[in-house]
Each structure stands twice: as C-alpha cells, then as structure tokens.
Write a protein that holds these residues in place. Structure first.
Motif, short mmCIF file in Angstrom:
data_model
loop_
_atom_site.label_atom_id
_atom_site.label_comp_id
_atom_site.label_asym_id
_atom_site.label_seq_id
_atom_site.Cartn_x
_atom_site.Cartn_y
_atom_site.Cartn_z
N LEU A 78 -5.27 80.78 -1.07
CA LEU A 78 -4.43 79.86 -1.84
C LEU A 78 -4.64 80.03 -3.34
O LEU A 78 -4.24 79.16 -4.12
N GLU A 83 -7.65 78.07 -9.57
CA GLU A 83 -6.28 77.72 -9.16
C GLU A 83 -6.29 76.70 -8.02
O GLU A 83 -5.46 75.78 -8.00
N MET A 84 -7.23 76.84 -7.09
CA MET A 84 -7.30 75.88 -5.99
C MET A 84 -7.71 74.50 -6.48
O MET A 84 -7.17 73.48 -6.03
N GLU A 86 -7.14 73.33 -9.41
CA GLU A 86 -5.96 72.80 -10.10
C GLU A 86 -4.95 72.25 -9.09
O GLU A 86 -4.32 71.21 -9.32
N SER A 87 -4.80 72.93 -7.96
CA SER A 87 -3.88 72.45 -6.92
C SER A 87 -4.30 71.09 -6.39
O SER A 87 -3.46 70.24 -6.07
N PHE A 90 -3.27 68.32 -8.70
CA PHE A 90 -1.85 68.00 -8.56
C PHE A 90 -1.53 67.42 -7.18
O PHE A 90 -0.37 67.12 -6.89
N ASP A 92 -1.40 69.03 -4.53
CA ASP A 92 -0.71 70.02 -3.72
C ASP A 92 -1.64 70.54 -2.62
O ASP A 92 -1.18 71.05 -1.60
N LEU A 93 -2.93 70.46 -2.87
CA LEU A 93 -3.97 70.83 -1.92
C LEU A 93 -4.89 69.62 -1.81
O LEU A 93 -5.19 68.99 -2.82
N SER A 247 -8.62 65.34 -3.25
CA SER A 247 -7.66 64.72 -4.17
C SER A 247 -7.83 63.20 -4.13
O SER A 247 -7.78 62.59 -3.05
#
Length: 331
Positions: A78, A83-84, A86-87, A90, A92-93, A247
């Motif tokens: 992913l 980047e993960m 950061e996801s 958001f 998103d993850l 998250s």
C-alpha cells in the motif's frame, strides 16, 4: 365454512410469524455487520513483523467472534511506510505498523538516540510506561492513535569490509532510513549516510550504489542481505520500536467493546512480537554465519565516544529536561 375460516386464519398467522422472523433476523444481521480493518506494514511475509501482525489478526477475529475482520497488506503493498502512515491520517487506511512517525512529531525519535538502551528489557520498560504514553499523545492531532509498540530491535551494520572502530566507517557510503537521528548518528561516526527506500536497498547493495547498510537482524535476514554483504557488525548502535497506530476517526466509530478487543490484542501481539524476535535473533545470526557472513563484535565504547553531538542537537531542539527524563528512565 368454519374449516375454510380456520385455514385462512392459520395461513395469516403463519405469514405473520414468517414476517416477524424475517424482521428480527434482518435486524440481527444489521447489528452484526462485520467491521473491517485494513492493516498495512512494510516487511516481507517471512519477517517476524508480518507474523506478529497475523497474530494480531487472529486475536481480534477470535475475540470478536468474526465480527471484526483484519485484512493484512505486507511488503509495502500500500506504499512506503511514510505513505501508509499518511493514509491512516486521512482514514483511507485503518492501521499501520511503521517506523516513520517522526514526520509528524520528532519527539518520538528520542527512542532512537544512539546507545540509549543496553537491553531490550530497558527499552520495553520505557515504551510501556508513562514516557511511551506521553510521546504517543501528540499524534492524536494528526488522527494517529498509537496503541502499542511492536518490535524493530537493535540495529547493526552490514558491509563488504570489516568494521571494528569508527575509523573503519570513515567515508563509507552507508544506507540509512531518512530519519534525522540515523543520518546524524552516522555523520558523527564519520560515515557518509545515504537515505534510500528499503525496497531499493538489495539492488543498491548489489550494484554498489551504497557500500553498506544498517538494520535489525530480522530485516537483514529476511531480505537476504548476506547475498550481497560479507560482514555483519554487531554494533547495536540504535534501538527502534515499531509503533502501531490506528486512525483516531475510525477508532471513535467503534464500540467500547470493539476498542477493548483491538487494544488488548495489539498489546498481546506486541509482546508476542518481542518474544519471537528476541528468541529468533541468535538462530538468525547463526544461519547468516553458516551462509558465509563474518560476524564481528566491535568495541562499542569506541563508537559511544563519538555520538555526543547527536544528543546535544536533540536536546537543543526539545530541551534537556525531556531528553534527561528519557535517559533516566532508560537507566
């Protein structure tokens, strides 16, 4: 007529019961809708990290009777660690196990100060105590709730030359993660730290883009760096935990019971990971030696003499009190 009327009544009652059963069955199905957690990390499936995350999956799904499903995405499927994370910010993850949290608050890098810890037990006591909680708190502002510290381990050097003291590092082009303390540590030791994505590292070593690298034993072993490096130098120059974050937005959407299951399972999986890694390290070192690597045990006191400026720089940014508090806890 009575017989007909009784038949009609029976049919109506049967239909009513059927509707009621359908209603309550549907209602239960709605209340038992499965919650899905997408969990990313950057290690190969053969790495203890992946095994630990799969253990977390097993714990969560078992304790929730299958009402929480954990989908695991290893090996940077992913994106990179940064980047993960950061996801997750958001939403998103839902979850990530990674090392690159310092991009949001660099105080978490305090655990990476060179030669801060001498043993795993010292590190675990600090991470699981008040300092671990204090360092994790600011990440809530970025939608990151750190719920456990998995294990990254002590980092050691591999190279194609023997390294027994800092002089042997002079000018050596060594791959490090793009973390300020990692770069500062090797600069202070006289090396030429060269950040590079982990996924590119094997080829970088093979092609001579970099001469050396430093990682925990488990990463060196799982990535087969012994195929492109001759020496494993047991420098133990840094300890790195592996924060596991969820998250915060997703966390707040869960019931108290679901939160308890996830947090409890994360803490259990963290200890599982720690035990697994420490138990396997000696075996991995033996297998690396059998595969042709020369194992070197340098005098680490010589390295410790060169890293004062790393501490001074960190204290200059975050204050003597904070760093001294961590040092005292480590002792």
């Amino acid at each position: 007529m009575n017989k007909l009327r009784n038949t009609v009544v029976f049919i109506i009652v049967a239909l009513a019961i059927g509707v009621a059963v359908a209603f309550f069955t549907t209602g239960n199905a709605l209340t038992e809708e499965i919650t899905t957690i997408r969990f990313g990390h950057g290690s190969a499936e053969s790495n203890e990290r992946h095994i630990a995350v799969m253990h977390f999956k097993e714990l969560v799904e078992g304790k929730s009777d299958g009402q929480i499903e954990v989908q695991v995405y290893p090996n940077e499927q992913l994106g990179s660690e940064a980047e993960m994370i950061e996801s997750v910010t958001f939403n998103d993850l839902q979850m990530v196990a990674a090392s690159a949290f310092s991009q949001y608050d660099q105080r978490i890098s305090v655990f990476e100060l060179p030669y801060l810890f001498d043993t795993y037990e010292e590190a675990w006591d600090v991470l699981d105590g008040e300092i671990g909680k204090e360092v994790a708190a600011p990440f809530l502002e970025d939608n990151l709730r750190i719920i456990a510290y998995f294990e990254n381990g002590f980092r050691h050097i591999t190279a194609n030359k023997n390294i027994e003291n800092p002089e042997d590092l002079r000018g050596l082009k060594i791959r490090t993660p793009e973390f300020p303390i990692s770069i500062s540590t090797f600069s202070s030791l006289g090396a030429n730290p060269t950040p590079m994505a982990f996924g590119e590292l094997y080829m970088g070593l093979q092609q001579g883009t970099v001469d050396a690298q430093e990682n925990p034993i488990a990463n060196t072993y799982a990535s087969k760096f012994n195929e492109v490096q001759d020496y494993l130098i047991m420098s133990s120059h840094q300890y790195m935990p592996l924060p596991v974050a969820i998250s915060e937005e997703f966390w707040q959407s869960l019931t108290a019971k679901e939160q308890a299951i996830i947090e409890e399972s994360a803490l259990e999986a963290a200890q599982f990971h720690r035990n697994l890694l420490t138990e396997n390290e000696e075996k991995m070192i033996e297998e690396l030696e059998e595969a042709g690597m020369t194992i070197v045990y340098p005098d680490t006191e010589l390295f410790k003499e060169r890293i004062d400026r790393v501490y001074e720089a960190f204290k200059g940014r975050f204050g003597d009190e904070f760093v001294d508090q961590v040092i005292q806890a480590a002792e």
